[in-house]
Scaffold this motif. Sequence first.
Motif, PDB file in Angstrom:
ATOM      1  N   PRO A 739       0.837  -1.209   0.000  1.00 32.13           N
ATOM      2  CA  PRO A 739       0.000   0.000   0.000  1.00 32.13           C
ATOM      3  C   PRO A 739       0.871   1.258   0.000  1.00 32.13           C
ATOM      4  O   PRO A 739       1.992   1.258   0.529  1.00 32.13           O
ATOM      5  N   ILE A 740       0.362   2.303  -0.589  1.00 38.44           N
ATOM      6  CA  ILE A 740       1.085   3.563  -0.629  1.00 38.44           C
ATOM      7  C   ILE A 740       1.132   4.176   0.765  1.00 38.44           C
ATOM      8  O   ILE A 740       0.251   3.926   1.605  1.00 38.44           O
ATOM      9  N   ARG A 741       2.170   4.955   1.039  1.00 35.88           N
ATOM     10  CA  ARG A 741       2.340   5.630   2.330  1.00 35.88           C
ATOM     11  C   ARG A 741       2.428   7.132   2.114  1.00 35.88           C
ATOM     12  O   ARG A 741       2.840   7.594   1.039  1.00 35.88           O
ATOM     13  N   PRO A 742       2.096   7.918   3.137  1.00 38.56           N
ATOM     14  CA  PRO A 742       2.276   9.371   3.005  1.00 38.56           C
ATOM     15  C   PRO A 742       3.715   9.752   2.676  1.00 38.56           C
ATOM     16  O   PRO A 742       3.963  10.724   1.967  1.00 38.56           O
ATOM     17  N   GLU A 743       4.662   8.953   3.181  1.00 38.70           N
ATOM     18  CA  GLU A 743       6.078   9.242   2.950  1.00 38.70           C
ATOM     19  C   GLU A 743       6.511   8.998   1.508  1.00 38.70           C
ATOM     20  O   GLU A 743       7.641   9.302   1.123  1.00 38.70           O
ATOM     21  N   ASP A 744       5.620   8.443   0.692  1.00 36.24           N
ATOM     22  CA  ASP A 744       5.951   8.153  -0.698  1.00 36.24           C
ATOM     23  C   ASP A 744       5.844   9.384  -1.598  1.00 36.24           C
ATOM     24  O   ASP A 744       6.003   9.261  -2.820  1.00 36.24           O
ATOM     25  N   GLY A 745       5.556  10.541  -1.033  1.00 36.91           N
ATOM     26  CA  GLY A 745       5.395  11.742  -1.839  1.00 36.91           C
ATOM     27  C   GLY A 745       6.522  12.012  -2.807  1.00 36.91           C
ATOM     28  O   GLY A 745       6.293  12.148  -4.027  1.00 36.91           O
ATOM     29  N   PRO A 746       7.778  12.078  -2.345  1.00 36.39           N
ATOM     30  CA  PRO A 746       8.885  12.343  -3.288  1.00 36.39           C
ATOM     31  C   PRO A 746       9.004  11.279  -4.378  1.00 36.39           C
ATOM     32  O   PRO A 746       9.222  11.600  -5.548  1.00 36.39           O
ATOM     33  N   ALA A 747       8.854  10.006  -3.994  1.00 34.42           N
ATOM     34  CA  ALA A 747       8.957   8.935  -4.992  1.00 34.42           C
ATOM     35  C   ALA A 747       7.804   9.019  -5.993  1.00 34.42           C
ATOM     36  O   ALA A 747       7.988   8.765  -7.187  1.00 34.42           O
ATOM     37  N   HIS A 748       6.616   9.393  -5.514  1.00 39.66           N
ATOM     38  CA  HIS A 748       5.478   9.512  -6.415  1.00 39.66           C
ATOM     39  C   HIS A 748       5.667  10.679  -7.372  1.00 39.66           C
ATOM     40  O   HIS A 748       5.255  10.622  -8.535  1.00 39.66           O
ATOM     41  N   LEU A 749       6.310  11.739  -6.901  1.00 32.67           N
ATOM     42  CA  LEU A 749       6.580  12.885  -7.770  1.00 32.67           C
ATOM     43  C   LEU A 749       7.563  12.497  -8.875  1.00 32.67           C
ATOM     44  O   LEU A 749       7.394  12.873 -10.043  1.00 32.67           O
ATOM     45  N   GLU A 750       8.598  11.723  -8.515  1.00 27.32           N
ATOM     46  CA  GLU A 750       9.538  11.237  -9.531  1.00 27.32           C
ATOM     47  C   GLU A 750       8.823  10.339 -10.527  1.00 27.32           C
ATOM     48  O   GLU A 750       9.085  10.384 -11.732  1.00 27.32           O
ATOM     49  N   PHE A 751       7.932   9.503 -10.033  1.00 28.48           N
ATOM     50  CA  PHE A 751       7.150   8.626 -10.894  1.00 28.48           C
ATOM     51  C   PHE A 751       6.324   9.444 -11.888  1.00 28.48           C
ATOM     52  O   PHE A 751       6.270   9.134 -13.084  1.00 28.48           O
ATOM     53  N   PHE A 752       5.695  10.517 -11.403  1.00 31.18           N
ATOM     54  CA  PHE A 752       4.904  11.382 -12.272  1.00 31.18           C
ATOM     55  C   PHE A 752       5.771  11.998 -13.361  1.00 31.18           C
ATOM     56  O   PHE A 752       5.390  12.048 -14.533  1.00 31.18           O
ATOM     57  N   HIS A 753       6.951  12.463 -12.983  1.00 34.39           N
ATOM     58  CA  HIS A 753       7.848  13.101 -13.960  1.00 34.39           C
ATOM     59  C   HIS A 753       8.378  12.101 -14.988  1.00 34.39           C
ATOM     60  O   HIS A 753       8.853  12.504 -16.052  1.00 34.39           O
ATOM     61  N   ALA A 754       8.300  10.803 -14.658  1.00 42.38           N
ATOM     62  CA  ALA A 754       8.752   9.784 -15.607  1.00 42.38           C
ATOM     63  C   ALA A 754       7.659   9.389 -16.600  1.00 42.38           C
ATOM     64  O   ALA A 754       7.903   8.572 -17.489  1.00 42.38           O
ATOM     65  N   LEU A 755       6.469   9.961 -16.471  1.00 39.37           N
ATOM     66  CA  LEU A 755       5.373   9.670 -17.389  1.00 39.37           C
ATOM     67  C   LEU A 755       5.413  10.616 -18.579  1.00 39.37           C
ATOM     68  O   LEU A 755       5.748  11.796 -18.443  1.00 39.37           O
ATOM     69  N   THR A 756       5.066  10.102 -19.739  1.00 46.21           N
ATOM     70  CA  THR A 756       4.936  10.976 -20.902  1.00 46.21           C
ATOM     71  C   THR A 756       3.678  11.824 -20.752  1.00 46.21           C
ATOM     72  O   THR A 756       2.763  11.498 -19.979  1.00 46.21           O
ATOM     73  N   GLN A 757       3.594  12.910 -21.491  1.00 46.37           N
ATOM     74  CA  GLN A 757       2.413  13.773 -21.422  1.00 46.37           C
ATOM     75  C   GLN A 757       1.162  13.026 -21.876  1.00 46.37           C
ATOM     76  O   GLN A 757       0.062  13.265 -21.358  1.00 46.37           O
ATOM     77  N   GLU A 758       1.325  12.083 -22.797  1.00 43.81           N
ATOM     78  CA  GLU A 758       0.170  11.289 -23.226  1.00 43.81           C
ATOM     79  C   GLU A 758      -0.343  10.431 -22.072  1.00 43.81           C
ATOM     80  O   GLU A 758      -1.556  10.323 -21.835  1.00 43.81           O
ATOM     81  N   ASP A 759       0.589   9.836 -21.308  1.00 42.92           N
ATOM     82  CA  ASP A 759       0.183   8.993 -20.180  1.00 42.92           C
ATOM     83  C   ASP A 759      -0.421   9.830 -19.061  1.00 42.92           C
ATOM     84  O   ASP A 759      -1.344   9.378 -18.363  1.00 42.92           O
ATOM     85  N   VAL A 760       0.097  11.027 -18.861  1.00 44.68           N
ATOM     86  CA  VAL A 760      -0.485  11.921 -17.857  1.00 44.68           C
ATOM     87  C   VAL A 760      -1.925  12.260 -18.229  1.00 44.68           C
ATOM     88  O   VAL A 760      -2.835  12.233 -17.400  1.00 44.68           O
ATOM     89  N   ARG A 761      -2.131  12.561 -19.510  1.00 48.40           N
ATOM     90  CA  ARG A 761      -3.488  12.904 -19.960  1.00 48.40           C
ATOM     91  C   ARG A 761      -4.413  11.687 -19.838  1.00 48.40           C
ATOM     92  O   ARG A 761      -5.572  11.823 -19.445  1.00 48.40           O
ATOM     93  N   ASN A 762      -3.911  10.515 -20.146  1.00 43.91           N
ATOM     94  CA  ASN A 762      -4.725   9.308 -20.011  1.00 43.91           C
ATOM     95  C   ASN A 762      -5.116   9.059 -18.554  1.00 43.91           C
ATOM     96  O   ASN A 762      -6.208   8.554 -18.273  1.00 43.91           O
ATOM     97  N   ARG A 763      -4.228   9.415 -17.630  1.00 46.90           N
ATOM     98  CA  ARG A 763      -4.509   9.165 -16.210  1.00 46.90           C
ATOM     99  C   ARG A 763      -5.413  10.233 -15.612  1.00 46.90           C
ATOM    100  O   ARG A 763      -6.361   9.929 -14.885  1.00 46.90           O
ATOM    101  N   PHE A 764      -5.133  11.523 -15.898  1.00 40.44           N
ATOM    102  CA  PHE A 764      -5.862  12.616 -15.232  1.00 40.44           C
ATOM    103  C   PHE A 764      -6.855  13.334 -16.149  1.00 40.44           C
ATOM    104  O   PHE A 764      -7.515  14.275 -15.714  1.00 40.44           O
ATOM    105  N   PHE A 765      -6.921  12.933 -17.420  1.00 37.43           N
ATOM    106  CA  PHE A 765      -7.857  13.487 -18.403  1.00 37.43           C
ATOM    107  C   PHE A 765      -7.504  14.919 -18.821  1.00 37.43           C
ATOM    108  O   PHE A 765      -8.231  15.522 -19.581  1.00 37.43           O
ATOM    109  N   VAL A 766      -6.444  15.470 -18.276  1.00 39.98           N
ATOM    110  CA  VAL A 766      -5.994  16.805 -18.666  1.00 39.98           C
ATOM    111  C   VAL A 766      -4.470  16.780 -18.784  1.00 39.98           C
ATOM    112  O   VAL A 766      -3.805  15.918 -18.198  1.00 39.98           O
ATOM    113  N   ALA A 767      -3.929  17.740 -19.531  1.00 38.34           N
ATOM    114  CA  ALA A 767      -2.476  17.872 -19.622  1.00 38.34           C
ATOM    115  C   ALA A 767      -1.952  18.544 -18.362  1.00 38.34           C
ATOM    116  O   ALA A 767      -2.499  19.538 -17.908  1.00 38.34           O
TER     117      ALA A 767
END
Length: 891
Positions: A739-767
Motif C-alpha cells: 500500500p502507498i504511504r504518506p512518505e511516498d510523496g517524493p517517490a510519487h513525484l519522480e514517478f509522475f515526472h517519468a510519465l509521458t504527457q500522453e500517459d499523464v493525460r490518459n490518467r488525469f484526463f488533462v495535460a
Amino acid sequence: MTIRNLFHLFHPNSVAVIGASDRLHSVGATVFNNLIAGGFAGDIFPVNLKHSTLAGRKVYSRVGKLPLAPDLAIICTPPESVPGLIRELGKCGTRAAVVLTAGLTVVTDRQGNSMQELMLAASKPYLLRILGPNCVGLLVPHMKLNASFAHVNAIPGKIAFVSQSGAMVTGILDWAKSRGIGFSKFISLGDGADVDFGDLLDYLAGDGETESILLYMEAITHARKFMSAARAAARSKPTIVIKAGRMSEGAKAASSHTGALAGSDEVYDAAIRRAGMIRVLSTEELFDAVETLARMRPLNGDRLAILTNGGGPGVIATDSLIEGGGRLAVLSRKSMENLERVLPPNWSHSNPVDIIGDAPGERYAQAMEILNQDPEVDATLLIHAPTAIVPSDDIARILSPVVRHSSRNVLSCWFGGDAVLDARRSFSQIGVPTYETPENAIRGFLQMVRYRRNQELLMQVPASIPKADLINRDSARNVIRLALSSGREMLSEPEAKTVLAAYGIPVVKTREVVTVDDAVQAAEAIGYPVALKILSPDVIHKSDVGGVALDLDTGQAVRLAGELMMLRLRELMPNARSTGFSVQSMARRPEGRELIIGVATDSLFGPVIMFGQGGIAVEVIKDHAIALPPLNQVLAEDLVWRTRIAKLLGGYRNRAPADMDAIYRTLVQISELIVDVPEIVELDINPLVADAGGVIALDARIRVQPAYPESVDRLAIRPYPSELEEWITWHAEQILLRPIRPEDGPAHLEFFHALTQEDVRNRFFVAMRELEASRLARLTQIDYDREMAFVAIRMRADRGAEMLGVSRCVADPDNISAEFAVTVRSDLKGQGLGTILMTKLIGYCHARELQQLVGETLCTNVNLLRLANRFGFSVKTSNDGSTVLLSLPLN
C-alpha cells in the motif's frame, strides 16, 4: 457506512405525512402546514384515520391506501405505532423516513424490546433510511421542502447545517433568516438511530448544492466511520463543529498520568483537528461561523489589513487578532506611499489604517482600493463607527462597488446600533461577511485561517522514518504475553523498558531485583551512581510513597534507601504488595528537559497519544496535547508544537536546543507500538529526558489487557495495512507490492515526472506539467478504510525506493462499488507490471467483498483498454464518444 437511499431523503418527488392533523399547535399539523406553505412541488399525502380531508387535500386512512409509494415519509405518531408504520412503508417501496416521534428508547414491548430496536429491525430488509427519531425534521430550501415543525422556513444557500439539538436547529434557523443567510440542507439529527453524522458527512461531501458544512455535535457513536467521512468532507469543504459537553465532572481514575489527563473532550478536539475540521467553542462563535461560511471566499493567506475610522476599534481588533494567533499585514512601501497621498497627515501611518473619524466615503474607497491591491495583504477588515459627519449608509453605498469587485476577501464590522443597520444590511446583500463587533469579525477571520492551516497540515508530505531496523516486535510481544499469562495487567518497570527498547526507544539501563542485597549487587554491576525504585503492582506513582532515590553512589547508600522505602511502603500502604526494586544507572543530562509521552484508551476513539511537559507535577501543570494514532513525522511535529514546553525545547541562553527529530521519532515509534500491540491499553514514559544528544526514557509504565479479534478495529483511523505487503519476482528481480504511504510523496513525484504527457493525460484526463502539492497529498495520504493504492517498488542501491507503477481504487461509502485506476511508468510498459498491479487490486477488492470495480478512461488509452479486456471488464463508450466506461462484476 452508507449513503444508500439518502437521495430519497433530500430529493423526494412525493412526501407522506403520517399523523397529519388540523389540531392547532400539534406536530402533525405544523409539519403538514409547513410542507404546503413551503411550496413543495411534489405530491403531499396526508395520512390519518380520523380525517377525510385536510387543507382541501384527500386524507388516506393508512399507508396501504396511498396511490403510490411516497419517496419520503414523515412520521409524527405515538412510539408504539412507529415500527409497524416503518414495516408497512418498506413493503410498499418507500426508502426514506423522518421520525419526529420521541421516546422510542423508553417504550418497550412485552419482550422488553424498545420501539427504536423494533423500528430499525423493521427498516433493515428494505434498506429504508431513517432520520431521527426525536428530531425536528429537515429542510431542503432548493426544493422548497420544509419537512419539519420549525417555526420559520429556510432560504436557499450553500451551507449544510446538521444538529443533534432541536433547540439549536430552530435558534440557528431564526437567526440566519434575520440575517439573510441561506442553507443547502438543514438537518435535525435527533437520536441518530440510523442516519448519523458519518452518513450525512459522506452525502454532503458529494452534494453539489453544499459548499460548507456546519455541525452541532453532542456525541458520536462510530468513531472510525465518523473519522473517515469527516476527513473526506473536510478535504473538499470547510467543516465547522461546535461540540457540546466540554467540561468534565472530574478526572477519571487511571493507572497512568495519561489516563488521568486525557479527558474525553480533549480527545474529541484531537479527532476534529485530525479530520481537518474547525472547532468553535460557543454559540456566538457558531453564529460567526455561519456568517463567515455564507459569504467568505477561500482564503489564500493569513495576513490581515484593518481599515478603520477610529483608533480604539482598530486596537481591539489587533489585540484579538494577535491573541488568536493571526498576523497583522505589514504594508508594502508602495501602499504606504499611496496612502500618504490620499489620507490626511494625521492618519495612523501603519496597519491598522486609521483614516480618522471625519472620513468621507471617497476616502474609504481610496484606502480600500490600495489595500486590496497590496501583495502583502491577504484580506481586509473594514471597521466603521458611526459619526454625525457622514452617514454610515452613504459610506456603504460608495464602498460597495469597490468591495464587490475586490479580488481579496473583505470583512466588515459596522460598529454600533440603529445608525449602522442600513449599512450593515447593504453589505450583507452584496455578500460581504458582516459582524457587529471587531472581536466577532476577527473571530470569523481566524476560523478561516485555522481551516486553511488544517488543510496545509493535511497536505504536508512527511519525511520517511526508517522503521525496520528499529523494531523487534517479537521481543515486545513476548514480554506482554508472559505478564498476561501470569495474571498481571501492570508490567514491571524493567519489562516496560524492554518493550520500549524493542521499538527503538532509548531507555536507561535497568535491572529488576527482589531484595536489598540483590539491589546492592546490581548497583555494583551497573556502576555508580544509580537510582533505586520500589516495585509494587499496587503503587501507581512511586514518588507518592517515597519509592524513588537518586544519585546513590555507594552500596551502603543503596541498602539504606531500600530499607527506608520498605518501611515507608508498609506505613503508608500496609496492604500493598512489594515485588522488589529496580536499579538503574543515573542518566547524566544536566540540560535535559523532562517530557512525558503517554497512551490512554478512550472508550469511543480508542488509543490516543499524549505529549507534554513531564515530571511529578504533570497533572498540576497540564501542559500537554493529544493526537490520534497512527502518527507520522508531520503529525508528530504538530503534536509537539501544540504544547508550551515546545518553546523551551529550542535553545535559550546557554542551553543548546534539544534534538527535535529524536522526539518526533519517539512519538512515531510509540504510535507503531500501539498499532502493532493491541494488548497495550495505557502507557507512560515519564520522564523522557530530551537534550541536544537525543532522548532517553528514565521511567515507564505499561498496562496491558488480553486482546480480542475486534481489537484490530479499536483505532479510530485505520493504520497502514502492512499485512498487504508482498514481495514478488518480476523479470528476475525482487520488487515489493505494498500500500502507498504518506512518505511516498517524493517517490510519487519522480514517478509522475517519468510519465509521458500522453500517459499523464490518459490518467488525469488533462495535460499537466507538474503535480500540485494538494493533489500529491491526496494521492499518497489515503484513508485505508475506504480507499487503497498499491505501488510497485524497486529498491536501488544508489537511488533508494523507485516507484514503477500504481493501482488504486476508491470504494463508495456503501462498499458496493469501487472506482479504479492503473498507471505504469512510461518506459516500463508491456513488461507485465499492469497485470501484476491489477491482479493485486482485484484480490483486495474481493477480500473487501466489493461487488463491482468500475472505471473511466479516454478512448485513446489503448494500453488500459487492452488490460481491462484481459481481465474481463465490460466496455461501454460514452455518448460523446470521448471516453470509455469499464465495469467488472466481482461476485
